[in-house]
Scaffold this active site. Structure first.
Site, PDB file in Angstrom:
ATOM      1  N   HIS A   9     -22.312  -3.815 -47.813  1.00 27.45           N
ATOM      2  CA  HIS A   9     -23.673  -3.968 -47.306  1.00 27.45           C
ATOM      3  C   HIS A   9     -24.720  -3.440 -48.292  1.00 27.45           C
ATOM      4  O   HIS A   9     -25.692  -4.138 -48.628  1.00 27.45           O
ATOM      5  CB  HIS A   9     -23.755  -3.227 -45.965  1.00 27.45           C
ATOM      6  CG  HIS A   9     -24.966  -3.513 -45.143  1.00 27.45           C
ATOM      7  ND1 HIS A   9     -26.144  -2.818 -45.300  1.00 27.45           N
ATOM      8  CD2 HIS A   9     -25.192  -4.394 -44.145  1.00 27.45           C
ATOM      9  CE1 HIS A   9     -27.044  -3.268 -44.421  1.00 27.45           C
ATOM     10  NE2 HIS A   9     -26.477  -4.230 -43.705  1.00 27.45           N
ATOM     11  N   SER A  23     -30.935  -7.325 -42.131  1.00 25.14           N
ATOM     12  CA  SER A  23     -30.587  -6.484 -43.276  1.00 25.14           C
ATOM     13  C   SER A  23     -30.833  -7.197 -44.588  1.00 25.14           C
ATOM     14  O   SER A  23     -31.083  -6.562 -45.603  1.00 25.14           O
ATOM     15  CB  SER A  23     -29.109  -6.126 -43.247  1.00 25.14           C
ATOM     16  OG  SER A  23     -28.863  -5.044 -42.423  1.00 25.14           O
ATOM     17  N   ASP A  63     -28.538   3.028 -47.609  1.00 30.75           N
ATOM     18  CA  ASP A  63     -27.555   2.053 -47.152  1.00 30.75           C
ATOM     19  C   ASP A  63     -26.147   2.641 -47.245  1.00 30.75           C
ATOM     20  O   ASP A  63     -25.982   3.860 -47.181  1.00 30.75           O
ATOM     21  CB  ASP A  63     -27.719   0.763 -47.987  1.00 30.75           C
ATOM     22  CG  ASP A  63     -27.402  -0.490 -47.184  1.00 30.75           C
ATOM     23  OD1 ASP A  63     -26.269  -0.582 -46.688  1.00 30.75           O
ATOM     24  OD2 ASP A  63     -28.274  -1.367 -47.062  1.00 30.75           O
TER      25      ASP A  63
END
Ligand code: NAG
Ligand code: NAG
Ligand code: NAG
Ligand code: NAG
Ligand code: NAG
Length: 764
Positions: free
Chosen positions: A219, A546, A157
């Site tokens: 994220h 996600s 990520d």
């Protein structure tokens, strides 16, 4: 080798942001890689070479020497070093290097080179979700799996914010001795929770320049804490969704492989991350990123995931955020778990009140206490059919004096941040924003940390609000903020953005496999949304596949912890055959239209972890089965070699059509030439030694008959296998049904278990 598989064309680059990141002002999409058209410019290429059969060539140094030998000869070694980007040892035999077009062409012609790919750019696609998924402290699966203790989840990520309490290692034992990874944060930042962290971005061949894999986006911090975050009491985002935050596998270890930044994720870095994760000894891989649908030999994630699966590593990937249109999936390979996104039963509610007395519930995270209940003038942002002002895109409302002090109606869409739309309204002097869905987004509403009083309402509410605007002489409105509510009976519902099947690369494999929580998910964040300095309590609400992917990565870790001897395919089978097809209101799961969601939206249905731990029967698949499958897909020997990293001769093995792979779901296709399609499956008994199952068949539209032989399966011992065949016969007048596909299921039912095998039928 004149290999045309890997054309040097700048085809198909960036694709989706799997976190529908409202916080990003510019979408990650469309940043195509420039492929050199002048001989002087350098681009990164991934070069796959044939795995050396020479048994002497086994050490790392030997391999590296081999890779370096393919590089163009240069005056100085230091020049060569600047060209080498990554050396791969586990994920594939090969390397990534910066080359000119001519150099790449020259390497392609060399002996032993399998293919030369130009690098691609891929995109990045909880307090309450564990309870929503039936996980509770001290009992059931959490208790039985010891919260995933000892299992290592590798996350590819944007990096991680290591000091967040979600990554505290209180009560965590050190990782098992098999862990070989490393931590490139300063000494104190890794611990028994976050056991590894590396960056593969801008990496250099000189190891002294290791870059700390800090998260610049949020994220990676969010996805990691969703998979395996520790218990954090009193977590909330802007005071909402309060509770104890925890990941799905709170005692699992985490390793971060930073392969993405604000510009997306480069395929050469993704392969480098996977290469390291395999070597380090992770058990589960979580990839909330992807590209567009491509043949598996041209798809870095598919190739890397194959190498991982072969080593027994479970790979969970997001399905993509390109829904609700069909055929929009990423990560379609059968050795990957492909995860779509659905809602949870928590809303952070606000209500739009109109001057005519109508009220419409919607959602927002920012809930000011001081917004007056007085009705303010209501105005539509769009002027003269100008789409950018209707969408409130950045810059589109500059100089507009007519919005001052009003409630401004903006359309969702265009892939731009929803928060950025609010900022545009705020900058133009607007008092508040009502963000309305179009027909595509339907009833999916998203919780965002807006910068002004705002509410996101569904399509029908949006139509009513626009109707009122066009008829009222002096339209007025206000927004009332109501906070967190739990208990929506329509959850889980598939979100509009969740990518849909059918599987374009392999229609005989049903995808997505499963849906999981991916709408309005609260998890760890880099900075507090309320501008406080208490970074330790930073949480944010984000949506996207996600977010659903790491939920399933965490569930896989729990299952792995209970069943360490299960293969990745067995774990997937357990998840797929125990999925739930109804919502909390005991009705079929719906999509963003509030109509029942189809099988290409839900796959098998919604994950049910407590059932998945004890599935009764499993469908298993081994590495050699995939080879027969790839031959059946029509790939040639060298294309398969690129994926499986060994020499394959399809002529000398029995290939199988894709629908015959021993997958836990069934997808068959009638193209007009066949009247009956027969499918064989083999199940293994992992339930009580003595068990008897009978088949229960859901009828399927457009089919004349579905016959299962035998109709009963009897087991007398654990691990015993049994095979069955299903004959699907289409109706004579099947063309008249006019549906492109139909769906159903074959369920094996025993006294204790119900093993549901979802079935999709495509008519072409
Ligand atoms: C496989 O197909 C590619 C084209 O995709 C071709 O270049 C290659 O030569 C083929 N290999 C074999 C062994 O047929
Ligand atoms: C929790 O697990 C332990 C063993 O791991 C077991 O003895 C105990 O009965 C379980 N408790 C519950 C409530 O399931
Ligand atoms: C945070 O600070 C910025 C700039 O100082 C301000 O515009 C914004 O409204 C603040 N956000 C909140 C939630 O208070
Ligand atoms: C079932 O098979 C697994 C390996 O696949 C093995 O670890 C396990 O001990 C077997 N169980 C029994 C009861 O034979
Ligand atoms: C996919 O969408 C197209 C166009 O909307 C439609 O014609 C086709 O039948 C759909 N296919 C499936 C399998 O839903």
């Amino acid at each position: 080798m004149g290999d045309r598989i890997c054309r040097l064309s700048p085809n198909a680059m960036m694709v989706f942001i799997l976190g529908l990141a409202s916080f990003l002002s510019t979408p990650l999409a469309n940043a195509d890689i420039e492929v050199a058209d002048t001989s002087s410019s350098l681009s990164t290429y991934i070069i796959q070479v044939r795995k050396p059969e020479d048994k002497d060539l086994t050490t790392r140094e030997d391999l590296d020497t081999l890779y370096w030998s393919f590089l163009p000869t240069m005056a100085a070694r230091s020049n060569q070093e600047q060209r080498m980007v990554h050396l791969y040892r586990n994920v594939l035999s090969g390397f990534a290097a910066k080359l000119t077009t001519e150099e790449a062409e020259a390497i392609r012609e060399k002996d032993g080179v399998l293919c030369v790919h130009p690098e691609k750019v891929l995109s990045l696609h909880t307090t309450h979700t564990p309870n929503f998924l039936g996980l509770h402290q001290g009992v059931g699966l959490w208790n039985d799996s010891n919260y995933g203790k000892g299992v290592i989840i590798g996350v590819l990520d944007t990096g991680i914010f290591p000091d967040h309490p979600s990554f505290s290692d209180e009560g965590m034992p050190p990782p098992l001795a098999k862990w070989k990874g490393r931590c490139d944060f300063s000494r104190t930042s890794c611990n028994n929770k976050l056991i590894g962290a590396r960056s593969f971005i801008d990496s250099s061949m000189t190891p002294t320049q290791a870059v700390a894999p800090y998260d610049g986006e949020g994220h990676g911090t969010h996805t990691s804490s969703t998979a395996a975050g520790a218990f954090v009491r009193d977590a909330s985002a802007l005071g909402h969704a309060k509770g104890t935050a925890t990941g799905m596998a709170p005692l699992a270890h985490l390793a971060m492989y930073k392969v993405c930044d604000a510009n997306g994720c480069l395929s050469s870095d993704i392969l480098a991350g996977l290469d390291a994760a395999i070597e380090d000894g992770v058990d589960v891989l979580s990839l909330s990123l992807g590209g567009i649908s491509q043949p598996f030999f041209d798809d870095s994630i598919a190739k890397g995931a194959f190498a991982a699966t072969k080593k027994g590593i479970f790979v969970s990937c997001s399905a993509g955020n390109s829904g609700p249109f069909n055929g929009t999936l990423a990560n379609e390979a059968p050795w990957i778990l492909t995860v779509g996104a659905s809602s949870i039963d928590r809303t952070i509610t606000a209500t739009a009140h109109l001057g005519n007395g109508q009220e419409f519930d919607g959602e927002t995270l920012y809930q000011p206490h001081d917004f007056p209940p007085t009705l303010l003038p209501l105005i539509y942002a769009g002027v003269n059919g100008d789409p950018s002002s209707a969408l409130c895109l950045p810059g589109s409302l500059v100089g507009r004096s007519d919005l001052q002090g009003k409630v401004v109606v903006c359309e969702i869409g265009d892939g731009r941040g929803r928060v950025a739309k609010g900022q545009e309204v705020k900058d133009a002097g607007g008092a508040a924003m009502i963000l309305v869905n179009g027909p595509v987004e339907g009833y999916t509403t998203l919780v965002d940390a807006h910068v002004l009083p705002a509410v996101h309402v569904n399509y029908v509410a949006g139509m009513a609000i626009k109707g009122y605007l066009s008829t009222a002489l002096a339209p007025v409105a206000t927004i009332q903020f109501k906070g967190t509510l739990i208990g929506g009976s329509v959850a889980p519902a598939v979100s509009f953005f969740s990518s849909r099947g059918p599987n374009l690369q392999s229609p005989g494999i049903l995808k997505p496999d499963i849906i999981g929580p991916g709408v309005n998910i609260i998890a760890a964040w880099l900075f507090p949304l309320d501008n406080s300095t208490n970074k330790k309590h930073a949480f944010n609400v984000v949506s996207g596949t996600s977010m659903s992917c790491p939920h399933l990565s965490g569930v896989a870790a729990l299952l792995k912890s209970v069943h360490p001897d299960w293969s990745p395919a067995a774990i997937k089978s357990a998840i797929v055959t125990t999925a739930t097809t109804s919502n909390l209101g005991r009705r079929p799961i719906v999509d963003q239209t509030l109509h029942p969601a189809d099988i290409f939206a839900t796959g098998a249905g919604h994950v049910n972890p407590s059932k998945a731990v004890d599935p009764g029967l499993i469908y298993d698949v081994g590495p050699q089965d995939y080879v027969a499958y790839l031959c059946g897909l029509g790939y040639n020997d060298s294309e398969i070699e690129i994926i499986v990293q060994e020499t394959v001769k399809c002529l000398s093995i029995t290939s199988i059509p894709d629908y015959q792979l021993n997958y836990p779901s069934i997808s068959v296709r009638f193209d007009g030439s066949e009247t009956t399609v027969s499918v064989t499956r083999t199940v293994r008994n992992v339930g009580p030694a003595k068990s008897r199952y009978r088949s229960v068949i859901d009828s399927i539209m457009g089919l004349d008959s579905i016959v299962v032989y035998p109709g009963d399966l009897e087991f007398i011992e654990t691990n015993q296998t049994a095979s069955y065949r299903v004959d699907f016969t289409r109706r004579v007048d099947w063309k008249a049904t006019a549906t492109p596909f139909a769906q159903g299921a074959i369920t094996w039912v025993s006294a204790k278990h119900s093993v549901r095998t979802p079935v999709a039928v495509l008519f072409e």
